[in-house]
Design an enzyme around this catalytic site. Structure first.
Site, short mmCIF file in Angstrom:
data_model
loop_
_atom_site.label_atom_id
_atom_site.label_comp_id
_atom_site.label_asym_id
_atom_site.label_seq_id
_atom_site.Cartn_x
_atom_site.Cartn_y
_atom_site.Cartn_z
N GLU A 141 2.97 29.99 34.08
CA GLU A 141 3.47 28.59 33.12
C GLU A 141 4.40 28.83 32.24
O GLU A 141 5.46 28.00 31.96
CB GLU A 141 2.20 28.29 32.46
N HIS A 174 -1.31 19.82 32.64
CA HIS A 174 -2.48 20.13 32.34
C HIS A 174 -3.70 18.93 32.61
O HIS A 174 -4.98 19.43 32.80
CB HIS A 174 -2.94 20.91 31.03
#
Length: 282
Positions: A141, A174
């Site tokens: 990420e 997310h």
């Protein structure tokens, strides 16, 4: 905002979609925490660590001759040691309240003994959820959403604006967890509430991570800070408020003290000269 800047934002949006989409190319029906699902998704994000730098090559600043491609992505040796230590220490200060709260029932010495026990790490290494939360997810990420997106955005945005734009892609990325929650049987209103909070929390963390990247010019401290935050988790505010009055006041004081100290130390401890970072200024 110029048309060129809109193009860069679209490129980052596309990169974000590819990252999330790579998680769902598999026919995984066992849930996100099933070892099989975790392994498949780890393969996906490993693939993205190869694809993401290509976006920097194709859409990054081609005229930035004094800084190499690797340096643009925060992969350099200069200032690496302080970059690994100081931002993590700064984050410890920010989480002073949660750290104190988490050790109310477990002494610090007991925690240190546990971390120094080889058997603890051996057992931990057998847990695929730990690999995902502490290693694979933080690394992939931060690499995609900070080390590869920010060099693209910084072509058309000032560093100050970039740290507020880049985390929005991270927060939106997310939201795919809503699908996992619905599949797990959680009601739609609860999913909306949880997802909204997660978007806010991940976006705020994204601001901090982007700030650290621009100030230090390094990728590895972002990985370390992200892994630490995943380990600590979201501050247990409800548990703090349930504590008896004297203890509750002390815990609240620790939370406030950590936040205030972090605020005043944020700029001094991220001074770019500490990390031999002359490429960016904020």
């Amino acid at each position: 905002m110029s048309g060129w800047c809109l193009k860069e934002i679209f490129v980052c949006f596309l990169l974000s979609v590819l990252y999330v989409g790579s998680l769902y190319v598999w026919n995984a029906t066992q849930g996100r925490d099933h070892p099989s699902t975790i392994k498949k998704r780890c393969i996906s994000v490993f693939f993205m660590t190869i694809v993401s730098p290509l976006f920097v090559i194709w859409f990054g600043n081609q005229d930035y001759d004094e800084v190499s491609l690797w340096a643009q992505m925060g992969l350099r040796w200069e200032g690496l040691l302080p970059a690994l230590v100081v931002p993590l220490f700064l984050t410890f200060i920010l989480f002073l309240g949660p750290l104190v709260q988490s050790h109310l029932s477990v002494p610090v010495t007991a925690t240190l003994r546990m971390y120094m026990d080889p058997l603890y790490w051996y057992n931990t290494a057998q847990n695929p959820i730990w690999w995902r939360n502490q290693l694979v997810a933080p690394f992939s990420e931060e690499f995609t959403f900070r080390a590869c997106m920010l060099p693209i955005l910084l072509q058309c945005l000032t560093p100050g604006k970039a740290i507020f734009v880049a985390p929005l892609f991270f927060g939106v990325a997310h939201l795919h967890h809503a699908v996992d929650r619905l599949n797990a049987g959680i009601t739609l209103p609860a999913v909306i509430l949880i997802s909204s909070f997660q978007f806010l929390y991940t976006s705020v963390f994204g601001f901090y991570s982007a700030f650290l990247f621009i100030r230090t010019g390094h990728f590895l401290p972002l990985f370390a800070v992200h892994a630490f935050c995943n380990h600590i988790g979201v501050p247990e505010v409800k548990e703090m408020l349930k504590a008896p009055a004297p203890l509750r006041s002390k815990l609240m004081a620790c939370h406030v003290l950590g936040l205030v100290a972090w605020y005043f130390l944020l700029y001094p401890l991220t001074e770019p000269s500490l990390y031999s970072n002359a490429a960016l200024a904020l």
